[in-house]
Design a protein around this motif. Structure first.
Motif, short mmCIF file in Angstrom:
data_model
loop_
_atom_site.label_atom_id
_atom_site.label_comp_id
_atom_site.label_asym_id
_atom_site.label_seq_id
_atom_site.Cartn_x
_atom_site.Cartn_y
_atom_site.Cartn_z
N MET A 1 19.04 33.82 43.09
CA MET A 1 17.67 33.61 43.87
C MET A 1 17.14 32.27 44.37
O MET A 1 16.50 32.07 45.39
CB MET A 1 16.63 34.39 42.75
N ALA A 2 17.76 31.45 43.52
CA ALA A 2 17.40 30.00 44.08
C ALA A 2 18.20 29.78 45.23
O ALA A 2 17.44 28.92 45.97
CB ALA A 2 17.89 28.88 42.70
N GLU A 3 19.34 30.05 45.49
CA GLU A 3 20.09 29.90 46.63
C GLU A 3 19.27 30.53 47.75
O GLU A 3 19.35 30.15 48.99
CB GLU A 3 21.47 30.32 46.55
N ILE A 4 19.11 31.79 47.66
CA ILE A 4 18.11 32.59 48.58
C ILE A 4 16.85 31.75 48.88
O ILE A 4 16.38 31.66 50.19
CB ILE A 4 17.75 33.80 48.16
N LEU B 1 15.72 27.57 56.56
CA LEU B 1 15.48 28.19 57.96
C LEU B 1 14.12 28.18 58.39
O LEU B 1 14.00 27.91 59.55
CB LEU B 1 15.77 29.79 57.70
N ARG B 2 13.29 28.05 57.71
CA ARG B 2 11.65 27.76 57.89
C ARG B 2 11.62 26.39 58.64
O ARG B 2 10.96 26.22 59.58
CB ARG B 2 10.62 27.84 56.64
N ALA B 3 12.40 25.54 58.00
CA ALA B 3 12.32 24.28 58.44
C ALA B 3 12.97 24.12 60.05
O ALA B 3 12.42 23.15 60.88
CB ALA B 3 13.00 23.06 57.65
N LYS B 4 13.98 24.82 60.37
CA LYS B 4 14.38 24.99 61.63
C LYS B 4 13.58 25.97 62.60
O LYS B 4 14.10 26.16 63.76
CB LYS B 4 16.00 25.44 61.41
N GLY B 5 12.55 26.59 62.23
CA GLY B 5 11.57 27.40 62.88
C GLY B 5 11.80 28.72 62.87
O GLY B 5 11.67 29.57 63.84
N VAL B 6 13.01 29.30 62.03
CA VAL B 6 13.14 30.80 61.95
C VAL B 6 12.25 31.41 61.18
O VAL B 6 12.07 31.21 60.00
CB VAL B 6 14.88 30.83 61.36
N ASP B 7 11.87 32.70 61.56
CA ASP B 7 10.83 33.74 60.84
C ASP B 7 11.68 34.32 59.85
O ASP B 7 12.70 35.14 60.23
CB ASP B 7 10.13 34.50 61.58
N VAL B 8 11.54 34.08 58.54
CA VAL B 8 12.33 34.76 57.56
C VAL B 8 11.63 35.95 56.78
O VAL B 8 11.91 36.42 55.84
CB VAL B 8 13.13 33.73 56.66
N GLY B 9 10.47 36.13 57.52
CA GLY B 9 9.43 36.93 56.65
C GLY B 9 9.02 36.37 55.31
O GLY B 9 8.76 35.33 55.04
N GLU B 10 8.27 37.38 54.44
CA GLU B 10 7.34 37.04 53.34
C GLU B 10 8.25 36.62 52.22
O GLU B 10 9.42 37.30 52.02
CB GLU B 10 6.60 38.16 53.03
N ASP B 11 7.87 36.05 51.30
CA ASP B 11 8.56 35.75 49.91
C ASP B 11 8.72 36.83 48.99
O ASP B 11 8.13 37.82 48.64
CB ASP B 11 8.15 34.62 49.06
#
Length: 94
Positions: free
Chosen positions: A74-77, A84-94
Motif C-alpha cells: 500500500m505504501a508503494e502504491i 504520477l500526479r507530479a508528472k500530470g497523470v490522472d490516477v483517480g481517487e485515493d
C-alpha cells in the motif's frame, strides 16, 4: 552444479531406472513387472499434480497472513500515485 543441471540429472536418472525396470533388465516378480511398473509414470504424474494443488491451496489459505507485505504494498502504491500526479497523470481517487 546449477539447479537446472541437477534437475535434468535427476530426471535422466529416474528415466533410466524406469526404462530398465520396464524392459525387465532388473529382476522383479512377474506380478510387479506386469501390474505396477507400467502405471508408475501415471502415478507419478497424479502425485505431482496433487502436490502442486496442495501447494497452491496452502498459498491461497495463508495469503492474508502477511500484514507487513500488505502495508508495504500500500505504501508503494501511494508513492507511485504521488509520482504520477507530479508528472500530470490522472490516477483517480485515493
Amino acid at each position: 552444479m546449477t539447479r537446472a543441471q541437477q534437475t535434468i540429472s535427476i530426471g535422466l536418472l529416474l528415466s533410466s531406472i524406469y526404462l530398465a525396470l520396464y524392459l525387465g533388465l532388473l529382476p522383479l516378480s512377474p506380478k510387479v513387472q506386469e501390474d505396477v511398473i507400467p502405471v508408475l509414470p501415471f502415478w507419478a504424474l497424479v502425485s505431482f499434480g496433487a502436490y502442486l494443488l496442495f501447494k497452491l491451496g496452502w498459498g491461497v489459505y495463508t495469503f492474508n497472513d502477511v500484514p507487513e507485505a500488505h502495508a508495504e504494498l500500500m505504501a508503494e502504491i501511494q508513492q507511485a500515485r504521488k509520482e504520477l500526479r507530479a508528472k500530470g497523470v490522472d490516477v483517480g481517487e485515493d
